[in-house]
Design an enzyme around this catalytic site. Structure first.
Site, mmCIF file in Angstrom:
data_model
loop_
_atom_site.group_PDB
_atom_site.id
_atom_site.type_symbol
_atom_site.label_atom_id
_atom_site.label_comp_id
_atom_site.label_asym_id
_atom_site.label_seq_id
_atom_site.Cartn_x
_atom_site.Cartn_y
_atom_site.Cartn_z
ATOM 1 N N CYS A 2 0.975 -1.521 3.471
ATOM 2 C CA CYS A 2 0.943 -0.281 4.240
ATOM 3 C C CYS A 2 1.925 0.700 3.598
ATOM 4 O O CYS A 2 3.027 0.314 3.222
ATOM 5 C CB CYS A 2 1.314 -0.435 5.707
ATOM 6 S SG CYS A 2 0.250 -1.567 6.598
ATOM 7 N N ARG A 27 -0.549 0.241 -1.727
ATOM 8 C CA ARG A 27 0.074 -0.636 -0.728
ATOM 9 C C ARG A 27 -0.906 -1.066 0.366
ATOM 10 O O ARG A 27 -0.570 -1.884 1.218
ATOM 11 C CB ARG A 27 1.253 0.089 -0.065
ATOM 12 C CG ARG A 27 2.334 0.512 -1.025
ATOM 13 C CD ARG A 27 3.439 1.237 -0.293
ATOM 14 N NE ARG A 27 4.144 0.346 0.583
ATOM 15 C CZ ARG A 27 5.186 -0.403 0.237
ATOM 16 N NH1 ARG A 27 5.644 -0.335 -0.983
ATOM 17 N NH2 ARG A 27 5.772 -1.191 1.103
ATOM 18 N N TRP A 74 -2.946 -1.682 5.397
ATOM 19 C CA TRP A 74 -3.495 -2.990 5.012
ATOM 20 C C TRP A 74 -3.409 -3.823 6.277
ATOM 21 O O TRP A 74 -2.316 -4.181 6.722
ATOM 22 C CB TRP A 74 -2.653 -3.593 3.878
ATOM 23 C CG TRP A 74 -3.244 -4.841 3.309
ATOM 24 C CD1 TRP A 74 -4.134 -4.918 2.275
ATOM 25 C CD2 TRP A 74 -2.983 -6.188 3.710
ATOM 26 N NE1 TRP A 74 -4.445 -6.233 2.024
ATOM 27 C CE2 TRP A 74 -3.762 -7.038 2.889
ATOM 28 C CE3 TRP A 74 -2.186 -6.775 4.689
ATOM 29 C CZ2 TRP A 74 -3.748 -8.423 3.010
ATOM 30 C CZ3 TRP A 74 -2.179 -8.160 4.819
ATOM 31 C CH2 TRP A 74 -2.949 -8.965 3.978
ATOM 32 N N ASN A 100 5.065 0.056 8.987
ATOM 33 C CA ASN A 100 4.756 -0.901 7.929
ATOM 34 C C ASN A 100 5.546 -2.163 8.252
ATOM 35 O O ASN A 100 6.749 -2.090 8.460
ATOM 36 C CB ASN A 100 5.197 -0.286 6.585
ATOM 37 C CG ASN A 100 5.237 -1.292 5.456
ATOM 38 O OD1 ASN A 100 4.512 -2.280 5.473
ATOM 39 N ND2 ASN A 100 6.079 -1.034 4.469
ATOM 40 N N GLY A 101 4.849 -3.311 8.330
ATOM 41 C CA GLY A 101 5.554 -4.562 8.650
ATOM 42 C C GLY A 101 4.849 -5.279 9.793
ATOM 43 O O GLY A 101 3.693 -4.973 10.102
ATOM 44 N N GLU A 485 -3.003 -17.092 -15.387
ATOM 45 C CA GLU A 485 -2.922 -15.642 -15.194
ATOM 46 C C GLU A 485 -4.263 -14.983 -15.533
ATOM 47 O O GLU A 485 -4.714 -14.077 -14.832
ATOM 48 C CB GLU A 485 -1.768 -15.079 -16.052
ATOM 49 C CG GLU A 485 -1.576 -13.584 -16.014
ATOM 50 C CD GLU A 485 -1.352 -12.987 -14.623
ATOM 51 O OE1 GLU A 485 -1.154 -13.720 -13.653
ATOM 52 O OE2 GLU A 485 -1.416 -11.746 -14.536
ATOM 53 N N LYS A 489 -6.465 -12.810 -12.889
ATOM 54 C CA LYS A 489 -6.887 -11.423 -13.162
ATOM 55 C C LYS A 489 -8.378 -11.283 -12.949
ATOM 56 O O LYS A 489 -8.843 -10.349 -12.315
ATOM 57 C CB LYS A 489 -6.566 -11.000 -14.595
ATOM 58 C CG LYS A 489 -5.162 -10.625 -14.968
ATOM 59 C CD LYS A 489 -4.538 -9.471 -14.253
ATOM 60 C CE LYS A 489 -3.961 -9.926 -12.940
ATOM 61 N NZ LYS A 489 -2.539 -10.109 -12.856
ATOM 62 N N GLU A 492 -9.395 -11.625 -9.153
ATOM 63 C CA GLU A 492 -8.954 -10.596 -8.197
ATOM 64 C C GLU A 492 -9.621 -9.248 -8.421
ATOM 65 O O GLU A 492 -9.798 -8.498 -7.480
ATOM 66 C CB GLU A 492 -7.428 -10.464 -8.150
ATOM 67 C CG GLU A 492 -6.793 -9.856 -9.360
ATOM 68 C CD GLU A 492 -5.271 -9.789 -9.239
ATOM 69 O OE1 GLU A 492 -4.763 -9.623 -8.136
ATOM 70 O OE2 GLU A 492 -4.606 -9.894 -10.281
ATOM 71 N N HIS A 508 -10.483 -34.562 -16.030
ATOM 72 C CA HIS A 508 -10.178 -35.285 -14.786
ATOM 73 C C HIS A 508 -10.876 -34.647 -13.586
ATOM 74 O O HIS A 508 -10.470 -34.848 -12.453
ATOM 75 C CB HIS A 508 -8.666 -35.332 -14.562
ATOM 76 C CG HIS A 508 -7.946 -36.062 -15.659
ATOM 77 N ND1 HIS A 508 -8.019 -37.427 -15.804
ATOM 78 C CD2 HIS A 508 -7.195 -35.606 -16.688
ATOM 79 C CE1 HIS A 508 -7.312 -37.780 -16.870
ATOM 80 N NE2 HIS A 508 -6.808 -36.694 -17.420
ATOM 81 N N LYS A 607 -0.642 -4.144 -3.121
ATOM 82 C CA LYS A 607 0.281 -4.457 -4.202
ATOM 83 C C LYS A 607 1.580 -5.081 -3.721
ATOM 84 O O LYS A 607 2.171 -5.904 -4.400
ATOM 85 C CB LYS A 607 0.578 -3.174 -4.975
ATOM 86 C CG LYS A 607 1.427 -3.415 -6.184
ATOM 87 C CD LYS A 607 0.859 -2.767 -7.401
ATOM 88 C CE LYS A 607 1.532 -3.235 -8.654
ATOM 89 N NZ LYS A 607 0.847 -4.370 -9.274
HETATM 90 C C1 F6R Z 1 -1.711 -10.309 -9.052
HETATM 91 C C2 F6R Z 1 -0.569 -9.788 -8.347
HETATM 92 C C3 F6R Z 1 0.044 -10.616 -7.276
HETATM 93 C C4 F6R Z 1 1.568 -10.462 -7.282
HETATM 94 C C5 F6R Z 1 2.179 -11.187 -6.081
HETATM 95 C C6 F6R Z 1 3.686 -11.126 -6.094
HETATM 96 O O1 F6R Z 1 -2.165 -9.431 -10.029
HETATM 97 O O2 F6R Z 1 -0.139 -8.696 -8.592
HETATM 98 O O3 F6R Z 1 -0.319 -11.953 -7.394
HETATM 99 O O4 F6R Z 1 2.070 -10.966 -8.471
HETATM 100 O O5 F6R Z 1 1.699 -10.631 -4.903
HETATM 101 O O6 F6R Z 1 4.137 -9.817 -6.026
HETATM 102 P P1 F6R Z 1 5.586 -9.412 -6.493
HETATM 103 O O7 F6R Z 1 5.690 -9.698 -7.945
HETATM 104 O O8 F6R Z 1 5.674 -7.965 -6.188
HETATM 105 O O9 F6R Z 1 6.536 -10.239 -5.705
#
Ligand code: F6R
Length: 612
Positions: A2, A27, A74, A100-101, A485, A489, A492, A508, A607
């Site tokens: 948010c 956000r 969000w 927010n929260g 990773e 990517k 998501e 396995h 994010k």
């Molecule tokens: C994936 C991504 C998330 C963040 C995770 C942790 O692309 O961005 O998996 O890595 O939410 O976020 P931070 O690094 O901000 O603690």
């Protein structure tokens, strides 16, 4: 999670708020809303969808008002809908709030307020808070500031809130605990937001509100006090961010821009910290803890998502270079276990945003048990750097694409530096080896630049895999976190189900999934596990899997086996993640584009994950 924006001053608030909300959409972007105080009225507009949907819905309405608050959501409590979108108003329409929260005790508070006749319009925890404030205002016959303060003493949970009052358009209240809030100080005007990005074009003077602080803006004057009613002296800082960092600079998406920024971001991350000729690493932010690092019995890395993957790379490097045992923990699991932590442990918390709720809780727990906590964060002034004893900023610059790219490589760079720094302190690497490693590391930004030339190859391969429903990513050693990773990517942003596995684990279980439809992305560069990975590729080919291999420039053996290859420059094995991740980022990007996905704002994500 948010985003909130507020304005109070001489200008019309709507434009400032809407522009700011667009900057904060990373956000959360399932609904948005704005409340404006105009001539003792609050006009509010709310809409499911993006901020642009809100703009369209409010076109032609009365958008006047020099005090206003806005929100991009969000959803946590209550589905995304116009009804649940913020702002929420008190029953009499006098007060409006954005939040927010999460108010964790909203259930009992709601019950109590309902029993006293309050009727709620939404399913949100936020509406409960504004009713509580209105209730206190009426019952206690006090002013709004005091009513907000008393209400916040009754609240359990995390919040950043803005409150306006139609009876006092000259007033605006902001408060925070566990969720970020920045106040931009202009000339008789104030800009308040979840981060500095909506503020930067108006003023560089900012105050980062601290936990349990309330800011009261009244007729152009700012007063800050704590929830315990202690007046605080505001500390005004200068923002260092540049406006261009928040724009796409000609790229179609922030994600693509951020992928291409990596030569610069990795260079910035190393600047002033490495001295290759002397074989020396200098990390000012953790210098004070050099003895702790020298004598550490164990390092525990806590993080979430992509940052957790960076932590896995850190595990390989710290164990290899500094010979300290490392455990890498999902912060969300760690915080709810009863982990064994001693005063001789070092906990490294990694977070791009510096606001991730689970990582913050893991830090608190480890701190209570006496560990030394070091942070690796990107967002300057965020909460985690304030919670940790010391730390190293990644200096990647603002990352706006929801999928993390340049923050990951910057985190890996910092972990590489910490591994070498610890090795230097503990004498576990010969000086000549440090000189050699640092000399190669200094060259990495140039090699990342060269690696970016694989863009075309990844576009071509993306067209080949875009209709897949599943994909597997395989790697060994430091290639394993890269595989994880790469899979994250892809899933998501393109919504293709993808799994990362250590290449040898495939037999396995996951090998059962392989058929001619299944893309199998293999990190097959020439390093210590090269021959083993070739055997793993053969196992995939024997089951008709489609192999996409990331190989070292000039490779012939893997090329002969794989369906598609992407070449990356040769480098020391320790630095492989910094190069091999790049084609995987680009592959996900192009695949998502071809599938018509919203690359910068994938569905259901945000994010900054400020809720657990
Ligand atoms: C994936 C991504 C998330 C963040 C995770 C942790 O692309 O961005 O998996 O890595 O939410 O976020 P931070 O690094 O901000 O603690």
């Amino acid at each position: 999670m948010c985003g909130i924006v507020g304005y109070i001053g001489q200008r019309e608030a709507w434009q400032i708020i809407v522009k700011g909300l667009k900057r904060l959409e990373y956000r959360g972007y399932d609904s948005a809303g704005v409340a404006l105080v105009d001539q003792q009225h609050i006009n509010h507009y709310k809409k499911t969808g993006k901020v642009s949907d809100l703009e369209a819905a409010a076109a032609g309405a009365n958008l006047q008002g020099r005090t206003g608050i806005g929100h991009t959501r969000w959803a946590t409590h209550g589905e995304p809908s116009d009804r649940n979108a913020h702002p929420h108003l008190s029953e009499d329409g006098r007060l409006a709030i954005v939040h927010n929260g999460i108010i964790e005790n909203y259930g009992p508070l709601k019950e109590e307020l309902s029993s006293r006749g309050h009727v709620f319009q939404s399913d949100t925890d936020t509406e409960v808070l504004i009713h509580l404030i209105a209730d206190i205002l009426a019952e206690e016959k006090t002013d709004l500031l005091e009513a907000v303060r008393i209400a916040l003493t009754q609240v359990i949970g995390a919040y950043a809130i803005l409150v306006t009052d139609r009876e006092h358009p000259e007033q605006l209240i902001a408060a925070r605990k566990g969720s970020p809030m920045v106040i931009g100080v202009g000339n008789g005007e104030y800009f308040i937001a979840s981060d500095a990005s909506p503020i930067i074009e108006y003023t560089r003077n900012v105050i980062y509100l601290k936990d349990r602080e309330i800011a009261f803006i009244n007729g152009g004057e700012l007063l800050i006090k704590t929830i315990d009613n202690e007046v605080q002296t505001p500390y005004i800082q200068k923002l260092e961010m540049q406006l261009e960092m928040l724009e796409k600079a000609g790229y179609d998406h922030f994600m693509l821009k951020e992928i291409h920024e990596q030569p610069r971001s990795i260079r910035d991350c190393m600047r002033g910290r490495i001295y290759p000729q002397e074989g020396k690493v200098q990390l000012g932010g953790i210098k004070e803890y050099a003895d702790k690092l020298r004598n550490a019995e164990r390092i525990i890395i806590v993080a979430c998502g992509t940052s957790w993957h960076a932590g896995l790379v850190g595990e390989y490097l710290i164990e290899e270079f500094a010979r300290i045992p490392v455990g890498v923990e999902y912060a969300s699991e760690f915080r709810y276990r009863n982990p064994i932590i001693t005063e001789r442990d070092i906990v490294i918390a990694i977070s791009q945003s510096g606001e991730t709720a689970d990582t913050m809780a893991a830090i608190e727990l480890a701190k209570e048990r006496g560990a030394t906590i070091l942070g690796i964060c990107n967002v300057v002034g965020s909460s985690i750097p304030r919670l940790t004893h010391g730390g190293v900023y990644t200096h990647a610059g603002p990352e706006i694409g929801v999928a993390s790219t340049k923050a990951f490589t910057a985190q890996v760079t910092v972990l590489t530096l910490i591994a070498m720094y610890a090795a230097q302190l503990r004498g576990t690497l010969a000086q000549s080896k440090l000189v050699e490693l640092l000399t190669s590391l200094e060259d990495i930004p140039t090699l990342v630049e060269k690696t970016l030339a694989c863009d075309q190859a990844t576009q071509y391969i993306a067209a080949e895999i875009k209709d897949a429903t599943n994909a597997i990513f395989l790697g060994r050693g430091v290639g394993f976190p890269v595989a994880l990773e790469g899979a994250l990517k892809l899933k998501e942003i393109s919504y293709i189900h993808a799994e990362g596995y250590p290449a040898a684990e495939m037999k396995h279980g996951p090998i059962a999934l392989i058929d001619e439809e299944m893309p199998v992305v293999v990190i097959a560069t020439q390093n210590s596990s090269y021959e083993k990975v070739i055997s793993n590729i053969q196992e995939v080919k024997a089951r008709k899997g489609r192999v996409i291999a990331i190989v070292t420039e000039g490779d012939t053996a893997v090329r002969a086996l794989a369906d598609y290859v992407i070449e990356i420059p040769d480098a020391d094995e320790a630095f492989l993640p910094l190069l091999a991740t790049i084609p995987l980022q680009l592959l996900s990007y192009h695949t998502a584009l071809l599938r018509g996905c919203n690359v910068d704002q994938p569905r259901n994500l945000a994010k900054s994950v400020t809720v657990e």
